[in-house]
Every structure is written in structure tokens, then in C-alpha cells.
Scaffold this motif. Structure first.
Motif, PDB file in Angstrom:
ATOM      1  N   PRO A  34      30.143  48.095  31.055  1.00 56.11           N
ATOM      2  CA  PRO A  34      30.986  49.053  31.781  1.00 56.11           C
ATOM      3  C   PRO A  34      32.199  48.413  32.433  1.00 56.11           C
ATOM      4  CG  PRO A  34      28.667  49.406  32.285  1.00 56.11           C
ATOM      5  CD  PRO A  34      28.747  48.144  31.498  1.00 56.11           C
ATOM      6  N   VAL A  35      32.025  47.232  32.997  1.00 53.36           N
ATOM      7  CA  VAL A  35      33.143  46.569  33.680  1.00 53.36           C
ATOM      8  C   VAL A  35      34.224  46.185  32.682  1.00 53.36           C
ATOM      9  CG1 VAL A  35      33.820  44.566  35.061  1.00 53.36           C
ATOM     10  CG2 VAL A  35      31.673  45.759  35.553  1.00 53.36           C
ATOM     11  N   GLU A  36      33.834  45.682  31.516  1.00 56.16           N
ATOM     12  CA  GLU A  36      34.820  45.348  30.492  1.00 56.16           C
ATOM     13  C   GLU A  36      35.541  46.602  29.992  1.00 56.16           C
ATOM     14  OE1 GLU A  36      35.832  42.472  29.636  1.00 56.16           O
ATOM     15  OE2 GLU A  36      34.328  41.229  30.631  1.00 56.16           O
ATOM     16  N   THR A  37      34.815  47.711  29.891  1.00 52.84           N
ATOM     17  CA  THR A  37      35.451  48.969  29.477  1.00 52.84           C
ATOM     18  C   THR A  37      36.467  49.425  30.506  1.00 52.84           C
ATOM     19  OG1 THR A  37      33.402  49.609  28.333  1.00 52.84           O
ATOM     20  CG2 THR A  37      35.010  51.343  28.796  1.00 52.84           C
ATOM     21  N   ILE A  38      36.110  49.343  31.780  1.00 52.62           N
ATOM     22  CA  ILE A  38      37.049  49.709  32.848  1.00 52.62           C
ATOM     23  C   ILE A  38      38.265  48.794  32.816  1.00 52.62           C
ATOM     24  CG2 ILE A  38      37.342  49.855  35.351  1.00 52.62           C
ATOM     25  CD1 ILE A  38      34.390  50.614  35.533  1.00 52.62           C
ATOM     26  N   ALA A  39      38.015  47.493  32.591  1.00 52.61           N
ATOM     27  CA  ALA A  39      39.132  46.546  32.532  1.00 52.61           C
ATOM     28  C   ALA A  39      40.056  46.870  31.361  1.00 52.61           C
ATOM     29  CB  ALA A  39      38.591  45.121  32.406  1.00 52.61           C
ATOM     30  N   GLY A  40      39.490  47.260  30.220  1.00 53.83           N
ATOM     31  CA  GLY A  40      40.319  47.606  29.079  1.00 53.83           C
ATOM     32  C   GLY A  40      41.147  48.854  29.314  1.00 53.83           C
ATOM     33  N   VAL A  41      40.563  49.853  29.981  1.00 54.93           N
ATOM     34  CA  VAL A  41      41.296  51.085  30.265  1.00 54.93           C
ATOM     35  C   VAL A  41      42.413  50.836  31.268  1.00 54.93           C
ATOM     36  CG1 VAL A  41      41.091  53.388  31.281  1.00 54.93           C
ATOM     37  CG2 VAL A  41      39.328  52.561  29.712  1.00 54.93           C
ATOM     38  N   SER A  42      42.162  49.970  32.254  1.00 54.44           N
ATOM     39  CA  SER A  42      43.157  49.711  33.307  1.00 54.44           C
ATOM     40  C   SER A  42      44.221  48.707  32.876  1.00 54.44           C
ATOM     41  CB  SER A  42      42.462  49.202  34.576  1.00 54.44           C
ATOM     42  OG  SER A  42      41.757  47.993  34.307  1.00 54.44           O
ATOM     43  N   GLU A  48      37.598  37.546  39.021  1.00 53.60           N
ATOM     44  CA  GLU A  48      37.089  37.764  40.375  1.00 53.60           C
ATOM     45  C   GLU A  48      36.827  39.240  40.629  1.00 53.60           C
ATOM     46  OE1 GLU A  48      39.714  36.029  39.590  1.00 53.60           O
ATOM     47  OE2 GLU A  48      39.147  33.956  40.110  1.00 53.60           O
ATOM     48  N   LEU A  49      37.766  40.096  40.180  1.00 54.47           N
ATOM     49  CA  LEU A  49      37.593  41.528  40.383  1.00 54.47           C
ATOM     50  C   LEU A  49      36.444  42.060  39.533  1.00 54.47           C
ATOM     51  CD1 LEU A  49      38.531  44.083  41.728  1.00 54.47           C
ATOM     52  CD2 LEU A  49      40.284  44.350  39.960  1.00 54.47           C
ATOM     53  N   LYS A  50      36.271  41.510  38.333  1.00 53.43           N
ATOM     54  CA  LYS A  50      35.144  41.926  37.503  1.00 53.43           C
ATOM     55  C   LYS A  50      33.817  41.582  38.186  1.00 53.43           C
ATOM     56  CE  LYS A  50      37.486  41.398  33.023  1.00 53.43           C
ATOM     57  NZ  LYS A  50      37.481  40.666  31.738  1.00 53.43           N
ATOM     58  N   THR A  51      33.771  40.389  38.788  1.00 55.90           N
ATOM     59  CA  THR A  51      32.551  39.993  39.493  1.00 55.90           C
ATOM     60  C   THR A  51      32.269  40.918  40.668  1.00 55.90           C
ATOM     61  OG1 THR A  51      32.949  37.682  38.863  1.00 55.90           O
ATOM     62  CG2 THR A  51      31.405  38.084  40.664  1.00 55.90           C
ATOM     63  N   LEU A  53      33.204  44.055  40.938  1.00 48.57           N
ATOM     64  CA  LEU A  53      32.777  45.352  40.423  1.00 48.57           C
ATOM     65  C   LEU A  53      31.310  45.328  39.991  1.00 48.57           C
ATOM     66  CD1 LEU A  53      35.771  46.692  38.294  1.00 48.57           C
ATOM     67  CD2 LEU A  53      34.857  47.642  40.399  1.00 48.57           C
ATOM     68  N   ARG A  54      30.911  44.249  39.335  1.00 48.61           N
ATOM     69  CA  ARG A  54      29.510  44.157  38.916  1.00 48.61           C
ATOM     70  C   ARG A  54      28.586  44.135  40.126  1.00 48.61           C
ATOM     71  NH1 ARG A  54      31.818  40.709  34.838  1.00 48.61           N
ATOM     72  NH2 ARG A  54      31.501  41.656  32.760  1.00 48.61           N
ATOM     73  N   ALA A  55      29.011  43.454  41.175  1.00 47.61           N
ATOM     74  CA  ALA A  55      28.206  43.427  42.402  1.00 47.61           C
ATOM     75  C   ALA A  55      28.176  44.803  43.057  1.00 47.61           C
ATOM     76  CB  ALA A  55      28.761  42.381  43.367  1.00 47.61           C
ATOM     77  N   ALA A  56      29.319  45.498  43.051  1.00 51.29           N
ATOM     78  CA  ALA A  56      29.373  46.817  43.673  1.00 51.29           C
ATOM     79  C   ALA A  56      28.509  47.825  42.924  1.00 51.29           C
ATOM     80  CB  ALA A  56      30.820  47.304  43.729  1.00 51.29           C
ATOM     81  N   TYR A  57      28.474  47.726  41.603  1.00 47.65           N
ATOM     82  CA  TYR A  57      27.676  48.646  40.800  1.00 47.65           C
ATOM     83  C   TYR A  57      26.226  48.187  40.649  1.00 47.65           C
ATOM     84  CZ  TYR A  57      32.146  50.697  39.365  1.00 47.65           C
ATOM     85  OH  TYR A  57      33.370  51.306  39.344  1.00 47.65           O
TER      86      TYR A  57
END
Length: 323
Positions: A34-42, A48-51, A53-57
Motif C-alpha cells: 500500500p505504501v508503494e502504491t501511495i508513493a506511486g500515485v503521489s 523516511e516518509l514511507k517508514t 506511513l508504515r508505522a502509522a498504518y
């Protein structure tokens, strides 16, 4: 009676629990992040932001821990937040339920009543031309995939003969106020998706009703009714149909899950704003909470429909006792 109700509720809860666990395992076993998908859309994202997001989710936790947290939330009627829509999953589902229920109920009830009627007509003269025509239509409708049927209807009734719209639930200039004009507009948009979804099941119900009626019409109590001098219409619709419709009702209840699955294809083809479209969009975006929420809702609907089928059985045939 209370013991019966408690037993059925316990069975339903255990089944829902098993479905939730199985859905969770299958969704997380599917490829994609999911995080990679969000990164691709954005358009890109730092590590660091991916990490973060994974922690938040909670995606940085072991899978058993994620499952435990999710089960606890479901027990509290909390389906979580959508990764993509950034809204509560419950809110997304509630907003899409009316469109899907309208499509599914219209398609299923139309297929049930029309298909049963065609089956009864075909059973009156099994070797007649009407029976052969109904059988041919049923075979074509049963063999055709839902998406192919939808595209053919679009080409015929929206392109060659521009009679119906091909997408959305309302016109762009619709006020959506719920008045007569709005109801007619929604009904106009409903024709093609409802017809697409209902044709497959209409074919099944007509063939099953025909076979069941032929079997019942050869029974002793039908010969007795005719020997009493009852009108053929009374024999056919009052005595034979009530017994012959039981297998059709069974299939109607058991296939409701298949109808929900078919709704995903139909809503995608016609851009119908229902749960099927939401599930399709969530799968593409790896939106785990929304996918799981839609699957859970569909599972509960199937369970409820099975209970309603049992109740209908008892109303149609009083000889059937609850167990």
C-alpha cells in the motif's frame, strides 16, 4: 426457540470470524505494498516518509499482531480508515450501500420472477416452440460472461440504438433531490446494469423452474387435482408452482454471494457508484482496510440472505420445520 436462535447466532459469529481471518490472510498474501502504491500515485516519496506511513498504518508490525489489532477493532465495530480515501471505511461502505442494493435487488428479483414465469410457461408444453425458444435464450444467457453481456448491451442499446446511458447513476445535470424526476433518471440509468447482471440468473432460474415444474406436474397430487376437475390454471399456479418453486428459492439464497461478485464487474463496466466499484478501486490501490470492510459486509449479507431463505422456505412449505 431461544436455544435455536442462540445456536444460529453462535454459528454465524464463528463463521464471520473465520471469514475475517481468511480474508485478512488472503489480502495480505497478495502481492503489492500500500505504501508503494501511495508513493506511486503521489509522484514519489522519501524512504523516511514511507517508514512513517508504515508505522502509522501498523504495517511495520508482524502479521499476527496486525491480525489481532484488526480483530479487536472489528469487535468494536471499527473497520479502520481507508489508506487512499482517508475516510472511515464504515462511512465509505454506508455511502455505497444504497447503489449496490438497488442494483442487486432489482436484478435478482427481476431475474427470479421473470425466470420462474418463463420456466412455468416452458413446462406447460415441453416440446412446443415456446419451450424451445425459452431454452435457447436460457442457454445463451447462462453461457455468456457478465462483462461480455454488458458490452453487447452497450453496443446494442446505447450505441446502435441510443436508448439508455452507459455510465453513472444519475445525469450530470440531475439535482439528486429524490423527486419524481430524480427517480426516473436513476431508473433510466439502472436499466443496462440491472439487465446485464440479471440475465445470467434469469437463465438459471428459468431452466431450474422448468425442470422442477416438469417433475411436480408428474406427481400423484397433481393428477388428483386434475381428476377433481380443477381448472388448469389453479392446478398449475396454486398446486404445482408452490412446490416447484422451492429449488429456485434455494438457488436464489445460495447465489446471493455470486450476485455480489458479479456486481463488481457490472459496476466497473457501467461506472456504477456502489460497493463493487469501491472494491475494484481498493484492490487497484492496495487499500487493505477498505477491501476487508467490503468483504466483511458481503459475507454478512450472504449470511443474512441464507437465514431469509430459511424463513421463505417455511412460508412456502409449512411441512419444512426449522432445525
Amino acid at each position: 426457540m431461544l436455544r435455536q436462535i442462540g445456536s444460529r447466532l453462535m454459528q454465524a459469529l464463528l463463521l464471520v470470524l473465520a471469514v475475517v481471518v481468511l480474508n485478512f490472510a488472503l489480502v495480505h498474501a497478495a502481492p503489492g505494498d500500500p505504501v508503494e502504491t501511495i508513493a506511486g500515485v503521489s509522484g514519489g516519496m522519501s524512504e523516511e516518509l514511507k517508514t512513517e506511513l508504515r508505522a502509522a498504518y501498523g504495517l511495520d508490525q508482524p502479521l499476527p499482531t496486525q491480525l489481532g489489532v484488526y480483530l479487536l477493532k472489528v469487535a468494536q465495530l471499527d473497520l479502520g480508515y481507508s489508506y487512499f480515501f482517508n475516510l472511515p471505511v464504515t462511512q465509505l461502505i454506508v455511502e455505497r450501500i444504497p447503489a449496490t442494493l438497488l442494483l442487486v435487488v432489482t436484478s435478482v428479483l427481476g431475474a427470479f420472477f421473470i425466470g420462474t414465469t418463463l420456466g412455468v410457461l416452458a413446462s406447460r408444453r415441453p416440446n412446443g416452440w415456446l419451450s424451445q425458444l425459452i431454452n435457447l435464450i436460457s442457454l445463451v444467457g447462462f453461457a455468456a460472461p457478465v462483462f461480455w453481456t454488458g458490452m453487447m448491451l452497450v453496443l446494442l442499446l446505447a450505441s446502435a440504438l441510443p436508448l439508455f446511458p452507459i455510465s453513472n447513476m444519475r445525469s450530470i445535470d440531475s439535482s439528486g433531490g429524490g423527486g419524481l424526476a430524480d427517480i426516473m433518471d436513476v431508473a433510466h440509468h439502472l436499466v443496462l446494469p440491472s439487465l446485464t447482471l440479471g440475465l445470467v440468473y434469469l437463465a438459471q432460474y428459468s431452466r431450474l423452474a422448468r425442470a422442477s415444474m416438469l417433475e411436480v406436474l408428474g406427481a400423484d397430487f397433481i393428477r388428483t387435482a386434475r381428476a377433481k376437475g380443477l381448472a388448469e390454471r389453479v392446478v398449475l399456479y396454486k398446486h404445482a408452482l408452490r412446490n416447484a418453486v422451492l429449488p429456485v428459492v434455494t438457488i436464489l439464497g445460495l447465489q446471493f454471494g455470486n450476485v455480489m461478485a458479479g456486481a463488481i464487474l457490472v459496476e466497473t463496466v457501467f461506472n456504477w457508484p456502489g460497493l463493487g466499484r469501491l472494491a475494484y478501486e481498493s484492490v487497484l490501490r492496495r487499500d487493505y482496510p477498505t477491501i476487508l470492510g467490503v468483504l466483511l459486509f458481503a459475507s454478512i449479507v450472504v449470511l443474512v440472505m441464507n437465514q431469509i431463505t430459511d424463513l421463505c422456505y417455511r412460508q412456502i412449505d409449512p411441512r419444512i420445520k426449522s432445525r
